[in-house]
Design an enzyme around this catalytic site. Sequence first.
Site, PDB file in Angstrom:
ATOM      1  N   TYR A 159       0.812  -1.223   0.000  1.00 40.80           N
ATOM      2  CA  TYR A 159       0.000   0.000   0.000  1.00 40.80           C
ATOM      3  C   TYR A 159       0.843   1.269   0.000  1.00 40.80           C
ATOM      4  O   TYR A 159       0.626   2.174   0.785  1.00 40.80           O
ATOM      5  CB  TYR A 159      -0.972  -0.004   1.197  1.00 40.80           C
ATOM      6  CG  TYR A 159      -2.165  -0.882   0.922  1.00 40.80           C
ATOM      7  CD1 TYR A 159      -3.194  -0.433   0.085  1.00 40.80           C
ATOM      8  CD2 TYR A 159      -2.251  -2.161   1.449  1.00 40.80           C
ATOM      9  CE1 TYR A 159      -4.276  -1.242  -0.212  1.00 40.80           C
ATOM     10  CE2 TYR A 159      -3.320  -2.979   1.152  1.00 40.80           C
ATOM     11  CZ  TYR A 159      -4.332  -2.520   0.318  1.00 40.80           C
ATOM     12  OH  TYR A 159      -5.397  -3.311   0.020  1.00 40.80           O
ATOM     13  N   TYR A 177     -14.299  -4.787   3.510  1.00 42.46           N
ATOM     14  CA  TYR A 177     -12.949  -5.134   3.062  1.00 42.46           C
ATOM     15  C   TYR A 177     -12.614  -6.510   3.607  1.00 42.46           C
ATOM     16  O   TYR A 177     -12.811  -6.783   4.789  1.00 42.46           O
ATOM     17  CB  TYR A 177     -11.924  -4.116   3.568  1.00 42.46           C
ATOM     18  CG  TYR A 177     -10.506  -4.540   3.295  1.00 42.46           C
ATOM     19  CD1 TYR A 177      -9.919  -4.314   2.047  1.00 42.46           C
ATOM     20  CD2 TYR A 177      -9.764  -5.214   4.262  1.00 42.46           C
ATOM     21  CE1 TYR A 177      -8.632  -4.747   1.773  1.00 42.46           C
ATOM     22  CE2 TYR A 177      -8.478  -5.654   3.999  1.00 42.46           C
ATOM     23  CZ  TYR A 177      -7.912  -5.414   2.759  1.00 42.46           C
ATOM     24  OH  TYR A 177      -6.645  -5.852   2.493  1.00 42.46           O
ATOM     25  N   ASP A 223     -16.427 -12.198   8.788  1.00 41.85           N
ATOM     26  CA  ASP A 223     -15.000 -11.916   8.685  1.00 41.85           C
ATOM     27  C   ASP A 223     -14.584 -11.185   9.960  1.00 41.85           C
ATOM     28  O   ASP A 223     -14.755  -9.977  10.078  1.00 41.85           O
ATOM     29  CB  ASP A 223     -14.720 -11.071   7.436  1.00 41.85           C
ATOM     30  CG  ASP A 223     -13.242 -10.722   7.299  1.00 41.85           C
ATOM     31  OD1 ASP A 223     -12.485 -10.988   8.246  1.00 41.85           O
ATOM     32  OD2 ASP A 223     -12.866 -10.177   6.245  1.00 41.85           O
ATOM     33  N   LYS A 232      -5.210 -11.687  12.095  1.00 38.90           N
ATOM     34  CA  LYS A 232      -4.566 -10.557  12.804  1.00 38.90           C
ATOM     35  C   LYS A 232      -4.192 -10.792  14.274  1.00 38.90           C
ATOM     36  O   LYS A 232      -3.057 -11.122  14.564  1.00 38.90           O
ATOM     37  CB  LYS A 232      -5.439  -9.308  12.660  1.00 38.90           C
ATOM     38  CG  LYS A 232      -5.490  -8.825  11.213  1.00 38.90           C
ATOM     39  CD  LYS A 232      -5.862  -7.372  11.087  1.00 38.90           C
ATOM     40  CE  LYS A 232      -5.594  -6.848   9.699  1.00 38.90           C
ATOM     41  NZ  LYS A 232      -6.751  -6.825   8.804  1.00 38.90           N
TER      42      LYS A 232
HETATM   43  C1  LIG Z   1      -6.834  -7.147   7.315  1.00 40.68           C
HETATM   44  C2  LIG Z   1      -8.114  -7.781   6.945  1.00 40.68           C
HETATM   45  C3  LIG Z   1      -8.146  -8.846   6.032  1.00 40.68           C
HETATM   46  C4  LIG Z   1      -6.926  -9.314   5.297  1.00 40.68           C
HETATM   47  O1  LIG Z   1      -5.973  -9.845   6.149  1.00 40.68           O
HETATM   48  P1  LIG Z   1      -4.456  -9.987   5.650  1.00 40.68           P
HETATM   49  O2  LIG Z   1      -3.796 -10.679   6.779  1.00 40.68           O
HETATM   50  O3  LIG Z   1      -3.972  -8.579   5.441  1.00 40.68           O
HETATM   51  O4  LIG Z   1      -4.466 -10.764   4.394  1.00 40.68           O
HETATM   52  C5  LIG Z   1      -9.362  -9.463   5.795  1.00 40.68           C
HETATM   53  N1  LIG Z   1     -10.483  -9.038   6.405  1.00 40.68           N
HETATM   54  C6  LIG Z   1     -10.484  -8.020   7.281  1.00 40.68           C
HETATM   55  C7  LIG Z   1     -11.763  -7.615   7.937  1.00 40.68           C
HETATM   56  C8  LIG Z   1      -9.304  -7.345   7.564  1.00 40.68           C
HETATM   57  O5  LIG Z   1      -9.310  -6.308   8.402  1.00 40.68           O
END
Ligand SMILES: *Cc1c(COP(=O)(O)O)cnc(C)c1O
Length: 449
Positions: free
Chosen positions: A28, A155, A259, A288
């Site tokens: 990015y 996202y 997600d 994460k």
């Molecule tokens: C960061 C994020 C992703 C992608 O995760 P990466 O480890 O960067 O591939 C997917 N979904 C959400 C909600 C995110 O915040």
Amino acid sequence: MNEQSNLLTAASPDDIVARDKRYIWHPYTQHGTETDPLVVARAKGASLFDADGREILDMISSWWTCTHGHAHPKINAAIARQAETIEHVMFAGFTHAPAVDLAETLASLLPGDLNRVFYSDDGSTSVEVAIKIAYQSWINRGETRSTLIAFEGGYHGDTLGAMSVGCSSQMFGAFKDLMCDVRVVPFPATFDGDDAVDEREAAALSALEATLFECKDTIAAMIIEPMMQGSAGMRFCRPGFLARMVEMARAAGVLVIFDEVATGFGRTGRLFAMEHAGVTPDLVCLSKGLTGGYMPLAATVARDWLFDLFLGQDFDRALPHGHSFTANPLACSAALAALGLYAEEQTMMRIVKINAAHRTMLDVLAARTDVSRQRVLGPVLAFELNEGGAYQSEASRKLRAWYIANGFNIRPIGPTVYLMPPYCITDEELLRAYACMIEGLDRLASGSL
Ligand SMILES: *Cc1c(COP(=O)(O)O)cnc(C)c1O
């Protein structure tokens, strides 16, 4: 090849930056306009330190990954211990205690029959896996359903399937021809003192209802970031909306994917955001904060009946997916140690205290004319700059540079300024961060950034 590579530890910060600029392509980043990256020499707790020992408080938890703090002694020890026994082994036909212990722990923490853990490497891959499971579960039932429902601003990562369901996030225009079929419905983002949220929720729900009806028999699944859209700028929704939309998807026979890559592990004030609404999705994506922010590891957790749909005598029914580092033992050990800390360090109580501190800022922000839509959820504080501009706009770049120069990693997303600190942050550190945040706003308003 570079003959200096064996001198890495002796390199000065200037030398590291010079070689970074020659050899690295950052995420990015527009390298045509980007200023020099900051060389981080070490980190501890909520703080990063440069080579001269200058402290930068990590107020966005290093892109939302760091939960208990950097270089936590218990997570460090768990990884070191694990490295002494087995660092990695392929995960088809083999298994190991860290992977099984972690899967069992996740199953016990998640509600209902979310019991089957498929490991992958990062948030994006966990979403790819969820999409593939959802899609193939229909094929295994003798139906083809290839449309997905996603939410405006949602996202879900940067790989092709994840980009497709995040197609409205303004990030991926260049790739739209590569994407799969996605229907986007509105997300009723809300904030403190919002008096139009009922109408926005009703509009979103009726758009969802229309889409579910119109694409009846072709929709495989619906995917949402529950309670908080992260990348869209910390946009919060209410739990009642979440519960209602899950109910509608279920009534239409559509699978529900949560997600929780960003929202999991305390980021919305509960261990998982789904707990706010008391709902259980069919699939949940975690990454994460899973390892405390230490390592790339992700989990897609499925309900038992979904797993059962893949059983049979034919390989055709099985899920043809896997990665070289699936269930890496070092990463699983880090995750187990990180999860253990929630009880040992009373982390959820600490999050309640961070939330209370953030709330004292709501009136301060409401009194300003240069910001709006102030809001707090769990350990997250966010608001909008009224003159904010787009992602990486001049105002947001200037603010970010000033905050870093003054010792705080605060990185606005376009017009959205937010704080999402590691949970170990102290009250004193929070007060310093608020003061710096406000001074940056004052300087932006008076043109002295
Ligand atoms: C960061 C994020 C992703 C992608 O995760 P990466 O480890 O960067 O591939 C997917 N979904 C959400 C909600 C995110 O915040």
